[in-house]
Write a protein that holds these residues in place. Sequence first.
Motif: not given
Length: 192
Positions: A11-17
């Motif tokens: 849940g703390n992972l960076q995703q596509f901006s």
Amino acid sequence: MKLKQLEGLLGNLQQFSNPKVELEQYPTGPHIASRVLYTAENSFGDVGDRVVADFGCGCGTLGIAAALLGAEHVVGIDVDSQSLEIASANAEELEVELNLVQCDLGNLDFRGQIVDTVVMNPPFGTRKKGVDMEFLRVALAHVKRAALRDFNASSAEVLCELRYDVPHLYKFHKKKEVDIAVDLWRFVPRGA
């Protein structure tokens, strides 16, 4: 590792901006990713001490989950360099090792390397017809030795239905979020 702990870490992972519509980039949420990989490991032993490939790895969520569950080696493959940068940063943040490769799956050639388990959240095939089936064809071709000779799976089984939450990402999306029913499939190549 417990399921809730895995979901919390993912849940703390960076995703596509700025996801690319032409690549059908959608984030794989921590709820679905944790359950898919947890099921693969705890019900079938398909992750721990295995070589796992994450096809179309995007931000690395599935590959990182595999690494957290004890995969011997994880290879993340994506055609998009920006996705691989995010996946690398996510792996570094959680202190797991991912071998990231920029490659179109249609050009993939492991040359003898054995992949025990392929995980993927393939494109839906709505923007580029048939791309979902290409992902499946390549996956079956790279799962264990027997699949190198024969693309036919000895079994194909739907394990469960999951809910995939697709957030409003693109101009053509009309709703804030859409909840789509997806199936979790397990394919076993002949001779495995």
